[in-house]
Design an enzyme around this catalytic site. Structure first.
Site, PDB file in Angstrom:
ATOM      1  N   SER A  61       0.848  -1.185   0.000  1.00 34.08           N
ATOM      2  CA  SER A  61       0.000   0.000   0.000  1.00 34.08           C
ATOM      3  C   SER A  61       0.884   1.235   0.000  1.00 34.08           C
ATOM      4  O   SER A  61       2.055   1.187   0.408  1.00 34.08           O
ATOM      5  CB  SER A  61      -0.885   0.018   1.245  1.00 34.08           C
ATOM      6  OG  SER A  61      -1.543   1.266   1.404  1.00 34.08           O
ATOM      7  N   TYR A  66      -2.087  -0.620  10.272  1.00 27.11           N
ATOM      8  CA  TYR A  66      -2.261  -1.039   8.880  1.00 27.11           C
ATOM      9  C   TYR A  66      -0.986  -0.755   8.088  1.00 27.11           C
ATOM     10  O   TYR A  66      -0.501  -1.600   7.329  1.00 27.11           O
ATOM     11  CB  TYR A  66      -3.447  -0.291   8.263  1.00 27.11           C
ATOM     12  CG  TYR A  66      -3.583  -0.456   6.772  1.00 27.11           C
ATOM     13  CD1 TYR A  66      -4.122  -1.617   6.227  1.00 27.11           C
ATOM     14  CD2 TYR A  66      -3.178   0.554   5.897  1.00 27.11           C
ATOM     15  CE1 TYR A  66      -4.247  -1.768   4.853  1.00 27.11           C
ATOM     16  CE2 TYR A  66      -3.305   0.415   4.528  1.00 27.11           C
ATOM     17  CZ  TYR A  66      -3.840  -0.749   4.010  1.00 27.11           C
ATOM     18  OH  TYR A  66      -3.957  -0.900   2.651  1.00 27.11           O
TER      19      TYR A  66
END
Length: 267
Positions: free
Chosen positions: A142, A155
């Protein structure tokens, strides 16, 4: 790697980028072993993927359970006869809260799906991939894996771990038939917030921004193009590409910029 007549395992195949990957792989003539914890969502992907030159078969599996993941290669082999690649796409985000306000259950769940699930699937399938004339591993990290995002620290830590895990795999498998690609999506218009159990707006409605989220179909297309070209890294979306360059130039300035943006979005 040419994808026609190959068998590719896609995790998180029930929605978003994973669903689009499954559909586009089948359209390219690849066989797709779609993996997801949601059987209904897998059925929807199967309906969307066919009829196509390739075949789609859903496998309901919890990727955070190593025993179930270890049983998956035999199930895929029994149906398709071979495995040529895996795309570790499944992922969830955390509640938008600072680290001290998260429970350990929330922290462990984010790490289990995003990082350990990627490890379990990779370890389970690598022995099969090493027997193929050519094979490929794609792991989806990501933008948050190289840039700190307040309220998504766990995350980001999980996706940063996916980044380095993938780069390490690349080095370890460099002299084998298995190619390795790491993917860094920016904002993508998917249901990741809802699928993560969060009651927040989807990415495409979460405030005004210079960079608009791109469609999941476009993200999937760029991932598959990177796979076909054996790219080392694929950065998806104008936001991810811009912040990738900025973070290389000035990590602190980039971190401060994202902090201001997130404060204005979340209040």
């Amino acid at each position: 790697m040419q994808l026609t007549n190959k068998t590719i395992v896609v995790t998180g195949a029930g929605s978003g980028i994973g669903q689009q990957l499954s559909m586009q792989l089948a359209q390219r003539g690849a066989n797709v072993a779609g993996v997801d914890i949601n059987a209904t969502a897998l059925g929807e992907t199967g309906n969307l993927a066919g009829p196509a030159p390739g075949q789609f078969k859903g496998f309901r599996t919890d990727i955070t359970d190593p025993e179930k993941v270890n049983a998956l290669p035999a199930e895929v082999l029994a149906h398709f006869g071979s495995v040529d690649g895996i795309i570790n796409n499944a992922g969830i985000i955390q509640p938008f809260r600072p680290v001290p306000e998260l429970t350990m259950e929330e922290i462990n769940r984010v790490m289990a799906v995003n990082f350990y699930g990627t490890i379990y699937v990779t370890r389970a399938f690598v022995p099969l991939l090493l027997t193929r004339p050519e094979a490929h591993i794609v792991n989806v990290s990501s933008m948050g894996g190289f840039l700190p995002v307040p309220g998504q620290t766990i995350y980001g830590a999980a996706k940063a771990a996916v980044k380095l895990f993938t780069e390490g795999l690349y080095a370890e498998l460099k002299d084998t038939p298995v190619k390795v690609t790491v993917v860094f999506p920016g904002a993508i218009a998917t249901n990741i917030m809802q699928n993560s159990g969060l009651n927040l707006p989807k990415a495409d409605t979460a405030g005004e921004s210079k960079f608009k989220p791109i469609a999941a179909a476009q993200a999937a297309s760029e991932i598959l193009r990177g796979m076909e070209k054996n790219q080392f890294r694929v950065v998806i979306g104008p936001d991810a590409r811009a912040m990738d360059k900025l973070y290389r130039l000035s990590p602190r300035y980039a971190a401060d910029l994202i902090q201001r943006k997130m404060r204005s979005l979340l209040g």
